[in-house]
Write a protein that holds these residues in place. Structure first.
Motif, PDB file in Angstrom:
ATOM      1  N   GLU A 117      42.597 -37.736  61.980  1.00 12.42           N
ATOM      2  CA  GLU A 117      41.280 -37.880  61.356  1.00 12.42           C
ATOM      3  C   GLU A 117      40.248 -36.966  62.012  1.00 12.42           C
ATOM      4  N   SER A 118      40.199 -36.927  63.331  1.00 17.84           N
ATOM      5  CA  SER A 118      39.160 -36.133  63.987  1.00 17.84           C
ATOM      6  C   SER A 118      39.387 -34.634  63.822  1.00 17.84           C
ATOM      7  N   ARG A 119      40.615 -34.182  63.878  1.00 14.56           N
ATOM      8  CA  ARG A 119      40.871 -32.731  63.793  1.00 14.56           C
ATOM      9  C   ARG A 119      40.993 -32.237  62.345  1.00 14.56           C
ATOM     10  N   LEU A 120      41.694 -33.011  61.509  1.00 13.13           N
ATOM     11  CA  LEU A 120      42.029 -32.527  60.165  1.00 13.13           C
ATOM     12  C   LEU A 120      41.330 -33.261  59.019  1.00 13.13           C
ATOM     13  N   GLY A 121      40.732 -34.410  59.301  1.00 12.09           N
ATOM     14  CA  GLY A 121      40.024 -35.142  58.262  1.00 12.09           C
ATOM     15  C   GLY A 121      40.872 -36.097  57.447  1.00 12.09           C
ATOM     16  N   TYR A 122      42.110 -36.383  57.885  1.00 10.21           N
ATOM     17  CA  TYR A 122      42.964 -37.334  57.163  1.00 10.21           C
ATOM     18  C   TYR A 122      42.756 -38.734  57.714  1.00 10.21           C
ATOM     19  N   ASN A 123      42.726 -39.718  56.807  1.00  9.49           N
ATOM     20  CA  ASN A 123      42.557 -41.115  57.213  1.00  9.49           C
ATOM     21  C   ASN A 123      43.170 -42.020  56.147  1.00  9.49           C
ATOM     22  N   LYS A 144      47.705 -41.467  67.105  1.00 11.12           N
ATOM     23  CA  LYS A 144      48.091 -40.279  66.340  1.00 11.12           C
ATOM     24  C   LYS A 144      47.214 -40.148  65.096  1.00 11.12           C
ATOM     25  N   GLY A 145      46.998 -41.258  64.408  1.00 10.55           N
ATOM     26  CA  GLY A 145      46.157 -41.257  63.214  1.00 10.55           C
ATOM     27  C   GLY A 145      44.721 -40.856  63.525  1.00 10.55           C
ATOM     28  N   TYR A 153      46.183 -27.181  57.912  1.00  3.85           N
ATOM     29  CA  TYR A 153      44.770 -26.793  57.897  1.00  3.85           C
ATOM     30  C   TYR A 153      43.838 -27.951  57.587  1.00  3.85           C
ATOM     31  N   GLY A 154      44.328 -28.978  56.968  1.00  2.00           N
ATOM     32  CA  GLY A 154      43.539 -30.186  56.751  1.00  2.00           C
ATOM     33  C   GLY A 154      42.385 -30.037  55.784  1.00  2.00           C
ATOM     34  N   VAL A 155      41.726 -31.165  55.517  1.00  2.00           N
ATOM     35  CA  VAL A 155      40.621 -31.181  54.571  1.00  2.00           C
ATOM     36  C   VAL A 155      39.389 -30.508  55.156  1.00  2.00           C
ATOM     37  N   LYS A 156      39.336 -30.368  56.459  1.00  3.20           N
ATOM     38  CA  LYS A 156      38.220 -29.686  57.114  1.00  3.20           C
ATOM     39  C   LYS A 156      38.472 -28.186  57.236  1.00  3.20           C
ATOM     40  N   ASN A 157      39.643 -27.733  56.771  1.00  7.10           N
ATOM     41  CA  ASN A 157      40.056 -26.329  56.875  1.00  7.10           C
ATOM     42  C   ASN A 157      40.048 -25.853  58.328  1.00  7.10           C
ATOM     43  N   LYS A 158      40.336 -26.777  59.224  1.00 12.14           N
ATOM     44  CA  LYS A 158      40.419 -26.463  60.647  1.00 12.14           C
ATOM     45  C   LYS A 158      41.884 -26.641  61.036  1.00 12.14           C
ATOM     46  N   PRO A 159      42.547 -25.596  61.508  1.00 16.72           N
ATOM     47  CA  PRO A 159      43.993 -25.691  61.741  1.00 16.72           C
ATOM     48  C   PRO A 159      44.358 -26.541  62.943  1.00 16.72           C
ATOM     49  N   ALA A 160      45.559 -27.102  62.877  1.00 11.89           N
ATOM     50  CA  ALA A 160      46.108 -27.871  63.999  1.00 11.89           C
ATOM     51  C   ALA A 160      47.616 -27.663  64.039  1.00 11.89           C
ATOM     52  N   ASN A 161      48.158 -27.712  65.231  1.00  8.33           N
ATOM     53  CA  ASN A 161      49.603 -27.660  65.427  1.00  8.33           C
ATOM     54  C   ASN A 161      50.116 -29.094  65.287  1.00  8.33           C
ATOM     55  N   ILE A 179      60.244 -39.346  60.634  1.00  7.32           N
ATOM     56  CA  ILE A 179      60.222 -40.337  61.706  1.00  7.32           C
ATOM     57  C   ILE A 179      58.800 -40.461  62.239  1.00  7.32           C
ATOM     58  N   THR A 180      58.196 -39.318  62.591  1.00  6.98           N
ATOM     59  CA  THR A 180      56.820 -39.329  63.079  1.00  6.98           C
ATOM     60  C   THR A 180      56.220 -37.947  62.971  1.00  6.98           C
ATOM     61  N   ALA A 181      54.921 -37.904  63.076  1.00  2.00           N
ATOM     62  CA  ALA A 181      54.184 -36.640  63.089  1.00  2.00           C
ATOM     63  C   ALA A 181      52.952 -36.846  63.963  1.00  2.00           C
ATOM     64  N   PHE A 182      52.608 -35.822  64.727  1.00  2.00           N
ATOM     65  CA  PHE A 182      51.430 -35.920  65.587  1.00  2.00           C
ATOM     66  C   PHE A 182      50.911 -34.540  65.928  1.00  2.00           C
ATOM     67  N   ILE A 183      49.627 -34.494  66.222  1.00  2.00           N
ATOM     68  CA  ILE A 183      48.994 -33.240  66.615  1.00  2.00           C
ATOM     69  C   ILE A 183      49.338 -32.979  68.073  1.00  2.00           C
ATOM     70  N   GLU A 184      49.719 -31.743  68.348  1.00  2.00           N
ATOM     71  CA  GLU A 184      50.078 -31.363  69.705  1.00  2.00           C
ATOM     72  C   GLU A 184      49.371 -30.062  70.052  1.00  2.00           C
TER      73      GLU A 184
END
Length: 176
Positions: A100-106, A95-96, A146-154, A169-174
């Protein structure tokens, strides 16, 4: 006739842009020309912007769908440092990696993801979905981040309703 159709289209687009700005605030298209370019391109950004608008507007129209205690959400540091971006849990690390790949969080900027999740809890409808082993209600929210890359994700976020607060509890890109 073509001139009148163009004026009607401009008027309709401007009205739509104003509605999107009212609901999405800072996440909405900043300029009318940028809005029209995004809409005409009909790419991922437009699709996510439409989805974000529909979800937030749904909560505005139906405040009873709000996450209980949405203003009192919590997300433990370990959820990010020892689950999503560290530790040995393969599911959490996967999930992490997606964050990182879609939103730039790490691991170096996990606090910003935490702020995004906590802050957006008040913007989206929530659906009760079962119980935790401790007997607390679980709620699911679908957010656009929208993340640090300004690229949106669900992002699907699951909360435990612990009487006076909501605990992540949890969070993940779907995929949508």
């Amino acid at each position: 006739r073509a001139g009148r159709d163009r004026k009607t289209k401009l008027y309709t687009d401007r009205k739509q842009w104003q509605n999107y700005r009212a609901v999405l605030g800072a996440d909405g298209p900043k300029s009318f020309s940028g809005f029209r370019r995004m809409k005409t391109a009909n790419g991922d950004n437009w699709k996510f912007t439409q989805l974000d608008y529909r979800r937030r507007k749904r909560l505005i129209d139906h405040p009873d769908l709000a996450l209980p205690n949405a203003d009192k959400t919590t997300a433990a540091k370990d959820k990010f440092t020892q689950y999503l971006f560290g530790g040995t849990n393969a599911d959490g690390l996967a999930k992490g990696s997606a964050f990182e790949s879609r939103l730039g969080y790490n691991i170096s900027n996990w606090e910003e993801l935490q702020r995004q999740l906590l802050g957006r809890a008040q913007l989206y409808p929530a659906v009760m979905n079962g119980q935790t082993p401790q007997g607390y209600h679980k709620y699911v929210q679908n957010m656009i981040i929208y993340g640090v890359k300004n690229k949106p994700a669900n992002v699907k976020v699951i909360w435990a309703d612990e009487e006076t607060k909501e605990r992540l509890i949890t969070a993940f890109i779907e995929e949508v």
